[in-house]
Write a protein that holds these residues in place. Structure first.
Motif, PDB file in Angstrom:
ATOM      1  N   HIS A   1       0.843  -1.207   0.000  1.00 30.45           N
ATOM      2  CA  HIS A   1       0.000   0.000   0.000  1.00 30.45           C
ATOM      3  C   HIS A   1       0.866   1.240   0.000  1.00 30.45           C
ATOM      4  CE1 HIS A   1       0.708  -0.694   4.292  1.00 30.45           C
ATOM      5  NE2 HIS A   1       0.101   0.430   4.638  1.00 30.45           N
TER       6      HIS A   1
ATOM      7  N   HIS B   1       1.264   3.776   2.145  1.00 26.24           N
ATOM      8  CA  HIS B   1       1.816   4.475   3.318  1.00 26.24           C
ATOM      9  C   HIS B   1       3.337   4.516   3.215  1.00 26.24           C
ATOM     10  CE1 HIS B   1      -2.059   3.879   5.838  1.00 26.24           C
ATOM     11  NE2 HIS B   1      -2.091   4.964   5.098  1.00 26.24           N
TER      12      HIS B   1
ATOM     13  N   HIS C   1       5.969   1.958   3.998  1.00 27.28           N
ATOM     14  CA  HIS C   1       6.059   0.775   3.120  1.00 27.28           C
ATOM     15  C   HIS C   1       6.591   1.100   1.719  1.00 27.28           C
ATOM     16  CE1 HIS C   1       3.757  -1.722   5.967  1.00 27.28           C
ATOM     17  NE2 HIS C   1       3.366  -0.519   6.356  1.00 27.28           N
TER      18      HIS C   1
ATOM     19  N   HIS D   1      -7.708  -0.410   5.157  1.00 30.53           N
ATOM     20  CA  HIS D   1      -6.621   0.369   5.769  1.00 30.53           C
ATOM     21  C   HIS D   1      -6.227   1.480   4.792  1.00 30.53           C
ATOM     22  CE1 HIS D   1      -3.046   1.384   7.970  1.00 30.53           C
ATOM     23  NE2 HIS D   1      -2.250   0.955   7.014  1.00 30.53           N
TER      24      HIS D   1
ATOM     25  N   ASP E   1      -0.234  -4.247   6.104  1.00 29.14           N
ATOM     26  CA  ASP E   1      -0.823  -3.748   7.360  1.00 29.14           C
ATOM     27  C   ASP E   1      -2.232  -4.290   7.565  1.00 29.14           C
ATOM     28  OD1 ASP E   1       1.413  -2.329   7.985  1.00 29.14           O
ATOM     29  OD2 ASP E   1       0.540  -0.335   7.707  1.00 29.14           O
TER      30      ASP E   1
END
Ligand SMILES: [Zn+2]
Ligand SMILES: [Zn+2]
Length: 335
Positions: A78, A80, A83, A180, A199
């Protein structure tokens, strides 16, 4: 020990034949981020860790130690930045193609502008939720540090979910698990029953649901999608899940059920908060997370707010609570 003086050997471990786990320490309460390297004909890395000048050397050394040269693919779970933050640099260094879900594109390809837009949007929503202005200002100031530490990265291949992609000598199935974030994906090695869960599924914590700002496809919170994505994992035969933070999960179905029960209980407690007279999202957040009262303003305050809003919106949908308005402010009461 390597040229930088960092002992990276302890950060790299083998979790299967030609599958390496790289444990990157991060200056955050999550403590670490996990990267996974699949070696073979198409060397592939799952997640990259954050971009930070103090961490860059460590990540590159650890990857070299693990045999990163010749990386073909970088698969992101993803957008974020813990990451995906290093994706641009690692791709430039190795020529690897960057692969992520198409919904993650704004936060990866134009991360600085997108994060700035999001924080402005969160700030404008704060007053609706009764989030104290001085806390909001401080939290979004802290967050702006991350904007300056983010680097945009081009996505070479955009996923939609359900694809099969090459990694090492294996084939990964892409499992779209929104909630998320809108385009969160897990990567599944069906033959071995291994799931790289990002996550979405972690060993001892549950992730914070997305707050879509501005609303996205009619959604403000990603919580209902997240719960559906947890239920989706019941269909997968997983012997071990390797998360984005923390240790591996061996009893995967048990963890899924525990997380679902956890959210049931939190929904119940949210309802109880409204029954007991908490009126604004922030008042309910303090009821659910009393520990944040005594803490100096930090991102936990905002995470508590996001999570509470998610539960209130589900209860609204179930017609268990009612939302009214006092000017700009959202006020809740039992339905
Ligand atoms: Zn995340
Ligand atoms: Zn994370």
């Amino acid at each position: 020990m390597t040229t930088s003086g960092i002992d990276v050997a302890g950060m790299v471990g083998e979790i299967g034949e030609d599958i390496l786990h790289i444990d990157i320490p991060i200056p955050h309460q999550l403590q670490n981020v996990n990267l996974y390297l699949l070696r073979g004909e198409y060397p592939a890395l799952i997640d990259t860790g954050p971009y930070h000048p103090l961490l860059e050397g460590t990540i590159v050394e650890a990857l070299r130690f693990a045999g990163m040269e010749g990386l073909e693919f970088i698969y992101l779970t993803h957008s974020h930045i813990d990451h995906s933050g290093m994706a641009a640099r690692l791709s430039a260094m190795t020529g690897a193609k960057v692969v992520a879900h198409r919904y993650e594109r704004p936060r990866i390809e134009r991360v600085n502008e997108r994060l700035r837009e999001e924080y402005e949007c969160y700030s404008s929503m704060s007053s609706r939720m009764g989030f104290p202005e001085e806390i909001a200002a401080h939290v979004f100031d802290l967050a702006s540090v991350w904007i300056s530490l983010s680097e945009p990265c081009r996505i070479d291949t955009r996923l939609g979910g359900g694809e099969k992609v090459r990694a090492g000598d294996r084939e990964l199935e892409v499992v779209h698990t929104p909630g998320h974030t809108a385009g969160h994906v897990c990567y599944y090695l069906r033959e071995e029953g291994l799931l790289f869960s990002g996550d979405h599924l972690m060993r001892s914590i549950t992730p914070n649901p997305e707050l879509y700002c501005p609303p996205w496809r009619g959604n403000i919170t990603g919580l209902p999608q997240f719960l559906d994505s947890l239920r989706l994992l019941r269909d997968y035969d997983v012997s071990c899940a390797y998360p984005g933070h923390g240790r591996a999960i061996h009893k995967v179905q048990k963890r899924v059920e525990i997380n679902l029960v956890h959210h049931e209980r939190r929904l119940e407690k949210t309802r109880e908060g409204v029954d007991n007279g908490c009126r604004t999202v922030w008042e309910v957040a303090l009821y659910l997370f009393p520990q944040v009262r005594s803490k100096p303003p930090d991102v936990d305050h905002f995470l508590a707010l996001k999570e509470t809003l998610g539960h209130l919106l589900i209860l609204e949908e179930m017609e268990e609570v009612k939302r009214g308005y006092e000017g700009d402010l959202w006020v809740y009461e039992p339905a």
